[in-house]
Design a protein around this motif. Structure first.
Motif, short mmCIF file in Angstrom:
data_model
loop_
_atom_site.label_atom_id
_atom_site.label_comp_id
_atom_site.label_asym_id
_atom_site.label_seq_id
_atom_site.Cartn_x
_atom_site.Cartn_y
_atom_site.Cartn_z
N ASP A 46 0.85 -1.18 0.00
CA ASP A 46 0.00 0.00 0.00
C ASP A 46 0.89 1.24 0.00
N ARG A 47 0.32 2.38 -0.30
CA ARG A 47 1.13 3.58 -0.51
C ARG A 47 1.83 4.05 0.76
N GLU A 48 1.16 3.90 1.89
CA GLU A 48 1.81 4.33 3.13
C GLU A 48 3.01 3.44 3.44
N THR A 49 2.88 2.14 3.25
CA THR A 49 3.99 1.23 3.52
C THR A 49 5.17 1.54 2.60
N ALA A 50 4.88 1.77 1.32
CA ALA A 50 5.96 2.10 0.38
C ALA A 50 6.65 3.41 0.79
N LEU A 51 5.84 4.39 1.18
CA LEU A 51 6.41 5.67 1.63
C LEU A 51 7.25 5.47 2.88
N ARG A 52 6.81 4.63 3.78
CA ARG A 52 7.55 4.39 5.02
C ARG A 52 8.92 3.76 4.72
N ILE A 53 8.98 2.87 3.74
CA ILE A 53 10.27 2.28 3.34
C ILE A 53 11.22 3.38 2.88
N TRP A 54 10.68 4.35 2.16
CA TRP A 54 11.50 5.42 1.57
C TRP A 54 11.78 6.57 2.54
N THR A 55 11.32 6.46 3.77
CA THR A 55 11.53 7.54 4.75
C THR A 55 12.06 6.95 6.05
N GLU A 56 11.16 6.50 6.90
CA GLU A 56 11.56 5.91 8.16
C GLU A 56 12.42 4.67 7.96
N GLY A 57 12.07 3.84 6.98
CA GLY A 57 12.84 2.63 6.71
C GLY A 57 14.28 2.93 6.36
N SER A 58 14.50 3.87 5.48
CA SER A 58 15.86 4.19 5.05
C SER A 58 16.70 4.81 6.15
N SER A 59 16.06 5.42 7.14
CA SER A 59 16.84 6.08 8.19
C SER A 59 17.67 5.09 9.00
N VAL A 61 6.51 19.11 0.16
CA VAL A 61 5.13 19.44 -0.18
C VAL A 61 4.94 19.06 -1.64
N LEU A 62 3.94 18.20 -1.92
CA LEU A 62 3.87 17.55 -3.22
C LEU A 62 2.98 18.29 -4.22
N SER A 63 3.30 18.05 -5.50
CA SER A 63 2.55 18.68 -6.58
C SER A 63 1.13 18.13 -6.68
N THR A 64 0.96 16.85 -6.40
CA THR A 64 -0.36 16.22 -6.34
C THR A 64 -0.37 15.26 -5.16
N ASP A 65 -1.52 14.80 -4.77
CA ASP A 65 -1.69 14.04 -3.54
C ASP A 65 -1.33 12.58 -3.75
N TYR A 66 -0.16 12.20 -3.32
CA TYR A 66 0.33 10.82 -3.45
C TYR A 66 -0.66 9.80 -2.89
N MET A 67 -1.32 10.12 -1.82
CA MET A 67 -2.21 9.16 -1.17
C MET A 67 -3.52 8.98 -1.93
N ARG A 68 -3.82 9.84 -2.90
CA ARG A 68 -5.14 9.80 -3.53
C ARG A 68 -5.13 9.69 -5.05
N VAL A 69 -4.04 10.06 -5.71
CA VAL A 69 -4.07 10.10 -7.18
C VAL A 69 -4.15 8.68 -7.75
N PRO A 70 -4.66 8.53 -8.98
CA PRO A 70 -4.64 7.22 -9.64
C PRO A 70 -3.21 6.71 -9.78
N ASP A 71 -3.07 5.38 -9.89
CA ASP A 71 -1.75 4.77 -9.97
C ASP A 71 -0.87 5.37 -11.05
#
Length: 620
Positions: free
Chosen positions: A468-481, A503-513
């Motif tokens: 899921d998108r939050e898990t992927a984001l966590r790998i790229w943030t907290e995980g990498s730390s 601050v993102l150009s579009t909403d990563y948590m909501r945009v289509p794949d």
């Protein structure tokens, strides 16, 4: 005192106590508070800067746990990048225009980050096309770990002729008369590719400084605030660290950088580490530039480069003895280390060495397995038991078609098995392995992790193994730390953590794949200071000098981060899938133009697969 408040946003904190917030406050480079607009605005005083976000998504700054920024920065301004170029016709036009403005003796270099499957034509350029685009200026086009395409001008300046012998581990392709065609093949070692590239001209010191600044700005544009540099061939310590140290001492670093030390010469790896242990130590440096340990190359005999066009390489029988001496030295001196390991067979041998050393000299520092594309559950468990972590990258987004052709689409379903790694509780960090193979764009990685698709649209990962998108984001943030020993310091937006965010150009948590790959940052902050801004935030960002030298592609073309990112799809353009002079059918792999034109790569059919690659357009 509150320095800055960001308000009216959608803030993904990755903090389970407050998963999403509207506003945050920054003081002294760290997060001071996170909460509602009303609660955070109560902290404002006369000196506080307030930034209105107008509902934009905010995430912790992205952290690439395996890249090659220090080396890549020295040459970034010289490189023509093909990321997000929709067609081969466009790529060749860019090549032609850059050749016209590149002065002698400089080369045009296309150094990784692209896949032929991103192009509407769904094929590689031919050598004839490259020679037509640049008849007089030397051209070097690198494609993965697999090959490099050189035009006739490059062959001349390099002195490669009929009598030039093949180097160890590489092949100079020749025509029927014995003349080099311009294709260099890694069979299986990438040494022929990188040693050839190393012969090109380098930028002067001031241009290298400018180049690295522009590369960092590009990463900031993509929302990256931290990286771990995994060293690299030809990246000597301390000589090749002069530029990055200058940028740190002059206050011009715009991301946090931890770097590993990479053994350079076969046969002298142990002496390299003995010398470096006497010179420095893990953690040495500043808040933004720190030494991180050894690797990713510990000994050259352990290399197993992932060239999926070639069979899996088998490290020699002497590898264990060489590796064990080095790991023993590192463990004795409490040095963290990382090691390149693509295949499970190689990982299995490494872990046997690590277990043996750990039995005598227990590991008190982290160790990292890099890549781990084909790792098995058994070896994931062994890594966990030893206290190690796995740094993954999105190399399959660029090479999935090749992997599936060699090993089958079923094998590609769990390459690498990221969901299993997480389920086993192993630390997992996200990265790119940029710049020579995959792109430095983290959104390609996040798209791949959440959709399981390659750049060419090949569906690899099955639905039940996608993140899921939050898990992927966590790998790229907290995980990498974890991989730089900074857990608890960064990777979340929570009180006390570094104020590193995007601050993102579009909403990563909501945009289509299909829109994930096009996401960019419109405002990037490091330690609470703006390091990148665009649109309404552009005025907050520090100025950057023009790219130098003046012929640099960076000064004439949009960067990959400034180009629209669209998945290639068959039939996107009216250009035939082969160049008009192609008359050579391949009896081995076939040459079915209709397959390339009308379908995604059908990896289950070997003949049609290679026809889609256009293998008769260039020698494989």
């Amino acid at each position: 005192m509150i320095d800055t408040i960001l308000t009216d946003g959608r803030i993904t904190t990755l903090d389970s106590a407050c998963p999403e917030a509207e506003a945050l406050a920054i003081s002294g480079g760290r997060i001071a508070a996170v909460g509602s607009n009303r609660d955070i605005m109560r902290l404002k005083d006369d000196q506080t800067q307030v930034i209105e976000l107008a509902g934009r998504r905010v995430i912790p700054g992205l952290n690439d746990s395996h890249t090659h920024l220090i080396r890549g920065g020295l040459s970034y301004n010289m490189e023509l990048r093909w990321e997000n170029v929709p067609s081969l016709a466009d790529a060749l036009r860019m090549l032609r225009e850059q050749a016209a403005r590149t002065p002698a003796p400089q080369w045009v270099r296309v150094i990784g980050g692209w896949s032929e499957f991103q192009f509407a034509e769904r094929r590689m350029p031919s050598l004839d096309e490259i020679n037509a685009a640049a008849p007089d200026t030397p051209v070097f086009v690198l494609h993965l770990y697999a090959r490099a395409l050189l035009n006739r001008a490059a062959l001349r300046v390099l002195g490669i002729g009929p009598d030039t012998p093949n180097p160890p581990g590489g092949v100079i392709e020749r025509d029927a008369r014995g003349n080099p065609t311009g294709m260099l093949l890694a069979k299986p070692s990438a040494l022929i590719l990188y040693s050839t590239l190393a012969q090109g001209p380098k930028l002067p010191l001031q241009d290298q400084i400018n180049s690295t600044r522009h590369f960092m700005r590009e990463l900031n544009r993509l929302g990256i605030t931290s990286v771990i540099d995994a060293g690299g061939g030809g990246q000597n310590y301390p000589e090749d660290y002069e530029v990055i140290r200058h940028l740190d001492s002059s206050g011009q670093l715009t991301l946090r950088l931890a770097y590993n030390l990479f053994a350079q010469k076969p046969g002298s790896e142990l002496s390299d580490y003995e010398r470096w242990i006497a010179m420095t130590e893990p953690g040495a440096g500043s808040d933004l530039l720190r030494m991180n340990g050894a690797g990713e190359n510990l000994t050259w005999s352990a290399a197993d480069f992932e060239n999926f066009l070639e069979p899996r390489p088998e490290p020699g029988p002497h590898m264990e003895a060489e590796l064990e001496r080095i790991v023993e030295l590192l463990a004795t001196n409490d040095w963290p280390f990382r090691i390149h390991a693509t295949y499970d067979e190689t990982i299995d041998r490494f872990l046997t060495v690590f277990e043996r050393v750990n039995g005598r000299t227990p590991f008190r520092q982290r160790f990292i397995i890099d890549h781990a594309e084909t790792i098995t559950p058994r070896n994931i468990e062994r890594i966990r038991a030893l206290g190690g972590g796995i740094a993954i990258q999105h190399r399959m987004a660029f090479q999935g078609e090749y992997f599936a052709a060699r090993y089958g689409i079923e094998a590609a379903r769990a390459t690498p098995p990221v969901a299993r790694m997480l389920a086993e509780g192993v630390p997992v960090g996200g990265g790119t392995d940029a710049t020579r193979v995959a792109s430095y764009d983290p959104w390609v990685a996040l798209h791949w992790l959440t959709t399981g698709r390659s750049l060419g649209g090949l569906q690899m990962t099955e639905e039940n193994a996608l993140l899921d998108r939050e898990t992927a984001l966590r790998i790229w943030t907290e995980g990498s730390s974890w991989f730089s020993g900074e857990s608890g310091e960064k990777g979340r937006i929570t009180k006390g953590f570094h104020a590193d965010l995007a601050v993102l150009s579009t909403d990563y948590m909501r945009v289509p794949d299909d829109q994930i790959r096009g996401i960019r940052s419109v405002l990037t902050m490091l330690a609470g200071k703006v390091v990148y801004g665009e649109g309404g935030f552009a005025g907050l960002a520090p100025p950057l000098p023009p790219a130098s030298p003046d012929w640099s592609p960076v000064g004439h073309l949009p960067s990959p981060g400034q180009r629209p990112a669209a998945m290639a799809a068959p039939g996107d353009c009216d250009i035939p899938s082969c160049h008009s002079e192609c008359r050579n059918a391949c009896a081995l792999h076939a040459h079915d133009h209709s397959i390339a034109w009308n379908n995604k790569v059908p990896v289950r059919h070997a003949g049609r697969f290679w026809g889609a690659l256009g293998c008769s357009c260039f020698a494989i």
